[in-house]
Scaffold this motif. Structure first.
Motif, PDB file in Angstrom:
ATOM      1  N   LYS A 163       0.817  -1.210   0.000  1.00 36.61           N
ATOM      2  CA  LYS A 163       0.000   0.000   0.000  1.00 36.61           C
ATOM      3  C   LYS A 163       0.851   1.261   0.000  1.00 36.61           C
ATOM      4  O   LYS A 163       1.754   1.418   0.824  1.00 36.61           O
ATOM      5  N   PRO A 381     -15.500  -0.868  -3.423  1.00 35.40           N
ATOM      6  CA  PRO A 381     -15.083  -0.496  -2.064  1.00 35.40           C
ATOM      7  C   PRO A 381     -15.646   0.855  -1.636  1.00 35.40           C
ATOM      8  O   PRO A 381     -15.707   1.795  -2.431  1.00 35.40           O
ATOM      9  N   THR A 405      -6.377  -2.281   1.536  1.00 36.32           N
ATOM     10  CA  THR A 405      -5.785  -1.572   0.412  1.00 36.32           C
ATOM     11  C   THR A 405      -6.678  -0.436  -0.048  1.00 36.32           C
ATOM     12  O   THR A 405      -6.195   0.638  -0.432  1.00 36.32           O
ATOM     13  N   TYR A 406      -7.979  -0.648   0.013  1.00 37.72           N
ATOM     14  CA  TYR A 406      -8.939   0.358  -0.446  1.00 37.72           C
ATOM     15  C   TYR A 406      -9.469   1.207   0.712  1.00 37.72           C
ATOM     16  O   TYR A 406     -10.341   2.061   0.503  1.00 37.72           O
ATOM     17  N   ASN A 408     -11.442   0.309   3.077  1.00 36.52           N
ATOM     18  CA  ASN A 408     -12.872   0.043   3.269  1.00 36.52           C
ATOM     19  C   ASN A 408     -13.155  -1.103   4.226  1.00 36.52           C
ATOM     20  O   ASN A 408     -14.251  -1.682   4.197  1.00 36.52           O
TER      21      ASN A 408
END
Length: 448
Positions: A163, A381, A405-406, A408
């Protein structure tokens, strides 16, 4: 300490606000905080702030206080060691607590082969040393990691981390010879099973790296910062077998998953995976800084004498805490307690998912559970929803973390000392937060 949620001020309270001003003036801006409240005491499943608010702890200091904050055995062991001596440096005048921790880790980690252990300070430091050891053993340079991985904030471990924000942005260039392979991500992989996902990863590795150049494959058995992604059954065993057949060191990064967190002593245990090297930290010492690399004797002994170590690695106070934490896990059956926490949490979160289609996935094991949030009717997401729910929980006095990663994913890492009553109350408040958010967004949608 009373194991209750109790708010005596709005959050943050006046004393926390004063301290936040001081933090802003004194602490580097890059050091952020999840909640704007300052801790004064903590025990069991509760954190008490400087204003006297009792908060339900679903974070455990990011999976560190697994045995509970201020666990009695840990406190007693630390007090005894502090009175004896605080530091000599194991590389100068060694002490038996370091050896005892190494013996304990050699005993409890997966596999019955001959093992060795080296102690360090942080998860990232241990990951770096695992790579050093693998390179020394194999004479190769390349390292393979996976999509969504998190391995730390040092230069090498930033390269290994997937990330960008907030971990990598602006901090390059990064260490070379680090390659990334696709992970098994059941929620987003369709019908791809573990064996097929492993074959996909191996195909990438063989084409882009080549086994003859590869020192190590490093993987979190269940990912942490990446979103608590649990690979499909069969993925980890297939990867481990490929590594064995090609002389590649298989490294399990169990910094977040280790020490009963997932309902097994180590997450690898669930599928009988025996890593060549296992990296541990976080829950190892009840809140004190300690980490370790444990593995096959012939691999661990590959570096030359003096090639491993560090001034503070295996500090005697942290070693005393680790021995007490391991004793607590075994004596109090915290592996069994983690499975009870999973049963309670997944039942409630499953009900929430059935009632709200924005809860796309409920996953994880033991007291390492997450929900992935998406836009209604899709798998897109929804990081904003995760932020809103977390903020609502924080205002209600529930410590909740986000990840993924998103951005969410809501992640839940309660200490294994938390009561069912506190856990149920926290889940009630989360359910209310989702319902209130659904009502608010529905009103916004129909507003003229």
């Amino acid at each position: 300490m009373a194991q209750v949620r109790r708010l005596v001020t709005d959050l943050p309270g006046p004393r926390s606000q004063e301290l936040m001003v001081r933090k802003t003036d004194a602490v580097a801006a890059g050091v952020g905080t999840t909640m704007p409240v300052f801790a004064a005491r903590a025990a069991g499943g509760v954190v008490v702030d400087v204003d006297g608010n009792h908060l339900i702890d679903l974070g455990s200091g990011i999976a560190v206080t697994t045995v509970g904050n201020s666990a009695p055995r840990v406190v007693a062991a630390v007090q005894e060691q502090v009175a004896a001596f605080t530091h000599t440096c194991f590389m100068v005048t060694p002490y038996d607590a370091y050896v005892s921790v190494a013996e304990a880790l050699n005993r409890v980690t997966p596999g019955d082969h001959e093992k060795r252990t080296a102690l360090f300070n942080s998860g990232a430091e241990a990951v770096e040393n695992a790579v050093k050891i693998a390179r020394a053993h194999t004479g190769r340079d390349a390292v393979v990691v996976f999509d969504h991985a998190y391995h730390g904030r040092t230069n090498l471990t930033m390269a290994m981390t997937a990330k960008n924000m907030p971990y990598k942005h602006g901090f390059g260039p990064f260490a070379p010879e680090v390659y990334r392979a696709p992970l098994s991500y059941p929620y987003r992989d369709g019908d791809l099973d573990g064996a097929a996902a492993a074959a996909r990863a191996v195909d990438v590795i063989e084409k882009q790296v080549g086994a003859e150049n590869l020192a190590a494959v490093v993987i979190e058995p269940i990912q942490g910062e990446g979103g608590f992604i649990e690979p499909a059954t069969g993925f980890l065993p297939a990867l481990a077998e490929w590594c064995r057949s090609h002389g590649v060191v298989f490294v399990a990064d169990e910094v977040q998953t280790g020490f009963a967190r997932t309902g097994d002593l180590f997450a690898c245990d669930r599928e009988g995976v025996v890593p060549d090297l296992i990296v541990t930290a976080k829950g190892i010492a009840g809140g004190l800084p300690l980490s370790a690399v444990t593995g096959r004797a012939e691999i661990m002994d590959a570096p030359h004498v003096g090639g491993l170590g560090g001034t503070y690695g295996g500090n005697p106070i942290a070693c005393a805490a680790a021995l007490a934490a391991i004793e607590t896990i075994e004596a109090d059956d915290l592996v069994g307690r983690a499975r009870q926490v999973e049963e309670l949490m997944k039942a409630r979160l499953g009900e929430l998912q059935a009632a709200d289609d924005r809860v796309g996935d409920v996953r994880g094991r033991g007291a390492m559970i997450a929900v992935e949030l998406v836009r209604s009717g899709t798998q897109e997401p929804d990081a904003d929803l995760a932020k809103r729910i977390a903020a609502t929980a924080h205002r209600a006095g529930v410590i909740v973390l986000t990840c993924g990663t998103y951005g969410n994913v809501l992640r839940f890492l309660p200490p294994l000392s938390i009561s069912d009553e506190l856990l149920t109350e926290a889940l009630d408040l989360l359910t209310e937060a989702f319902a209130a958010d659904r009502a608010a967004t529905s009103q916004e949608a129909v507003a003229p």
